[in-house]
Design a protein around this motif. Structure first.
Motif, mmCIF file in Angstrom:
data_model
loop_
_atom_site.group_PDB
_atom_site.id
_atom_site.type_symbol
_atom_site.label_atom_id
_atom_site.label_comp_id
_atom_site.label_asym_id
_atom_site.label_seq_id
_atom_site.Cartn_x
_atom_site.Cartn_y
_atom_site.Cartn_z
ATOM 1 N N LEU A 1 0.827 -1.209 0.000
ATOM 2 C CA LEU A 1 0.000 0.000 0.000
ATOM 3 C C LEU A 1 0.865 1.265 0.000
ATOM 4 O O LEU A 1 0.479 2.287 -0.569
ATOM 5 C CB LEU A 1 -0.931 -0.003 1.211
ATOM 6 N N ASP A 2 2.045 1.179 0.620
ATOM 7 C CA ASP A 2 2.950 2.317 0.591
ATOM 8 C C ASP A 2 3.485 2.577 -0.814
ATOM 9 O O ASP A 2 3.937 3.696 -1.115
ATOM 10 C CB ASP A 2 4.136 2.085 1.542
ATOM 11 N N SER A 3 3.459 1.560 -1.670
ATOM 12 C CA SER A 3 3.927 1.713 -3.047
ATOM 13 C C SER A 3 2.835 2.236 -3.976
ATOM 14 O O SER A 3 3.079 2.435 -5.166
ATOM 15 C CB SER A 3 4.437 0.369 -3.581
ATOM 16 N N LEU A 4 1.654 2.403 -3.441
ATOM 17 C CA LEU A 4 0.530 2.889 -4.240
ATOM 18 C C LEU A 4 0.450 4.403 -4.130
ATOM 19 O O LEU A 4 0.441 4.956 -3.034
ATOM 20 C CB LEU A 4 -0.761 2.253 -3.723
ATOM 21 N N VAL A 5 0.406 5.093 -5.278
ATOM 22 C CA VAL A 5 0.355 6.553 -5.298
ATOM 23 C C VAL A 5 -0.903 6.997 -6.031
ATOM 24 O O VAL A 5 -1.111 6.649 -7.202
ATOM 25 C CB VAL A 5 1.596 7.158 -5.992
ATOM 26 N N SER A 6 -1.743 7.730 -5.326
ATOM 27 C CA SER A 6 -2.959 8.294 -5.926
ATOM 28 C C SER A 6 -2.829 9.819 -5.900
ATOM 29 O O SER A 6 -2.789 10.421 -4.823
ATOM 30 C CB SER A 6 -4.197 7.840 -5.146
ATOM 31 N N THR A 7 -2.745 10.418 -7.089
ATOM 32 C CA THR A 7 -2.451 11.856 -7.185
ATOM 33 C C THR A 7 -3.484 12.565 -8.047
ATOM 34 O O THR A 7 -3.700 12.165 -9.204
ATOM 35 C CB THR A 7 -1.061 12.074 -7.804
#
Length: 589
Positions: free
Chosen positions: A436-442
């Motif tokens: 989840l830390d590798s998931l980026v929602s921008t």
């Protein structure tokens, strides 16, 4: 263990032959890190010393385990000979020594109690267990034992050590031992009340000798044999009231071909499977220890075949089944043993003892054997890990304690199975946060993302109709259940969402199905979707499961620059003849 086991992924030269680098001791190493043996005189000398030393160590241990199993001292010796020979010849670990082990002894003791009325049925279970091990090896699942968490191995081995000591407590006090650890624990108060003083003294002296024997003398005379000799001398010369082994059969073992009733085989499958799994885990964990000491790489599937053949032969000849013996293997390697020859020599030397010197074993006190085995059980306990329990992560500590307690109070297979499940869950919990830390929602501001389409001043300052969802690294079942809750709301907040797989390396089936759920969330929110950088195994997984069927090939692009005009088209951003722009959504409004 057969020497031709390392056939996996050899380094290749232009001529198709393994590229080799000379090594000391007459061996060469391929580029894949495997050794091909060039047998010579120094290697033979090491194997002779290894076989002789491991034989001396095996003698008291095999006798003790044979008695502890309920099959008798001779069965322990025959097991060391038969399993050790066949596992050496057909197995996949060069320097491994096989024979009776604590885990197999405890399991066999339970089988002997359950089937006490029929030795043929108990031996049939041993043969079936060996056959199952062969089938496990042929199905090529042996390699997965390497993924067993150390806390599971630690809890299992410590539990075995406790069991060995509990079971040997009764012979130590001069009483006969029957049943498992809980039975021994229940019988302990009565045994203490009526203990045999001679047996207690012999056992105590033997145990102290095993602990205090100088390390520098181990090569000349291993501590277990020295302790046994001291305890036996006490029993023969002074303390003669202690129970002894008694007469054991000499000569070659007889073949047991009595077949049980056909209906028995269905009931035999469960204990046979337990025995097979225990022997497999025990052997392959010992193979890992051997690899760490020698730098070789064992063939796990071939090792299971060799162990299975050995246990099938043990069942046919009324011997105690076995597995890779960690203590014997380490002793063999430290004494110089490096090839299957050391294991074969060990079996041959033990056979010579049985054929010519069996009478010397008769007067050995059972308490002396108990003292040796209590030291063996003590050494099996993973004291290095137990000394660090206060530093372990809470979930790892729980896994180790669960495995240890189940080993002692339930059974060995349940302990390993539950330990593996608990260990997998603890590992998945750690992976969840990492993934989840590798998931980026921008959110992407319109005035920045579409800056090349129209003057920046014409955009709303805080409007972000396009969102970027970047999936980096691996995504598995560990994090899949939280993906929807974590980013589902972000998808609803945008008119266009771009799924960026450029840095994604692996997606399992569970994570792929969750991505389909995210696409369903986007569809219900009337949000358009674009995929970026989809390739390799990630693309293969999503395409195989038909996850992206609703997106369409035209919306799968290679880069963010290619995605920009697609997003603009979805939002209806276009230029008129004067160069000014408008949006379909604004026109509709």
């Amino acid at each position: 263990m057969a020497s031709n086991h390392d056939t996996n992924d050899p380094g290749q030269t232009h001529g198709g032959q393994p590229a080799r680098v000379p090594e000391k001791g007459g061996a060469v190493r391929t580029l894949a890190g495997l050794k091909r043996l060039n047998y010579n005189l120094p290697t033979l000398r090491g194997d002779i010393f290894g076989g002789l030393t491991s034989m001396v160590l095996a003698l008291p241990v095999a006798l003790g385990f044979g008695i502890a199993s309920g099959m008798g001292a001779a069965a322990g010796l025959y097991g060391a000979i038969i399993v050790g020979f066949f596992a050496a010849v057909f197995g996949g670990t060069r320097s491994q020594i096989s024979g009776p082990t604590p885990a197999m002894t405890v399991a066999m003791a339970t089988i002997m109690v359950t089937y006490s009325d029929s030795l043929a049925e108990a031996l049939t279970i041993v043969v079936l267990a060996g056959l199952m091990q062969v089938l496990l090896g042929l199905s090529k699942i042996g390699r997965f034992v390497a993924y067993t968490p150390h806390v599971v191995v630690s809890g299992f081995m410590s539990g075995i050590g406790v069991i060995v000591m509990l079971v040997q407590a009764l012979p130590f006090l001069g009483k006969s031992s029957t049943g498992g650890p809980l039975d021994a624990l229940a019988a302990l108060p009565a045994a203490v009340a009526s203990l045999n003083p001679d047996a207690v003294i012999i056992g105590a002296v033997t145990l102290l000798a095993a602990f205090l024997w100088p390390r520098r003398l181990d090569k000349a005379l291993p501590a277990p044999l020295a302790a046994l000799a001291i305890g036996t001398a006490l029993g023969v010369l002074w303390l003669t009231d202690a129970p002894v082994i008694g007469t054991i059969p000499t000569g070659l073992p007889s073949l047991h071909l009595t077949l049980p009733e056909p209906s028995f085989y269905l009931t035999a499958l469960q204990p046979a499977l337990i025995l097979a799994l225990l022997g497999s885990v025990d052997a392959l964990l010992t193979s890992l220890v051997a690899d760490s000491l020698t730098g070789n790489r064992h063939n796990p599937d071939r090792e299971l075949v060799g162990q299975g053949i050995g246990n099938m032969a043990a069942g046919l000849f009324g011997a105690l089944p076995g597995a890779g013996a960690t203590v014997g293997t380490v002793t063999n390697i430290r004494a110089g043993g490096r090839t299957p020859v050391s294991g074969v020599l060990r079996s041959a030397l033990l056979l010579a003892v049985v054929l010519g010197l069996g009478g010397l074993v008769d007067p050995i006190p059972l308490a002396a054997l108990a003292g040796v085995l209590v030291k063996v059980g003590w050494d099996i306990i993973d004291w290095r890990m137990l000394a660090r329990v206060h530093r372990l992560r809470t979930d790892h500590l729980l896994v180790m304690l669960i495995t240890l307690m189940l080993t002692i109070f339930v059974d060995l297979v349940t302990a390993v199975a539950i330990g593996l499940i608990a260990g997998g869950m603890a590992h998945a919990r750690q992976l969840e946060q990492l993934e989840l830390d590798s998931l980026v929602s921008t959110p992407l501001l319109d005035r920045v993302f579409f800056a090349g389409f129209r003057p920046v001043a014409e955009f709303d300052t805080y409007q972000a109709r396009v969102g970027l969802l970047a999936l980096r690294g691996s995504f598995t079942v560990a994090s899949s259940h939280r993906l929807v809750s974590v980013i589902g709301e972000d998808i609803k907040d945008h008119d266009v969402v771009m799924f960026d797989f450029s840095e994604a390396t692996y997606i399992d089936d569970s994570a792929a199905m969750v991505i389909e759920q995210l696409l369903d969330v986007a569809r219900r929110a009337d949000t358009h979707c674009i995929t970026i950088g989809l390739s390799g195994s990630v693309a293969a997984t999503l395409d195989t499961l038909n996850i992206l069927h609703a997106i369409g090939e035209e919306n799968r692009v290679r880069s963010l620059d290619e995605a920009r005009p697609l997003a603009a088209a979805f939002l209806g951003i276009r230029r008129d003849s004067t160069g000014r722009t408008s949006t379909d959504k604004q026109a509709r409004a």
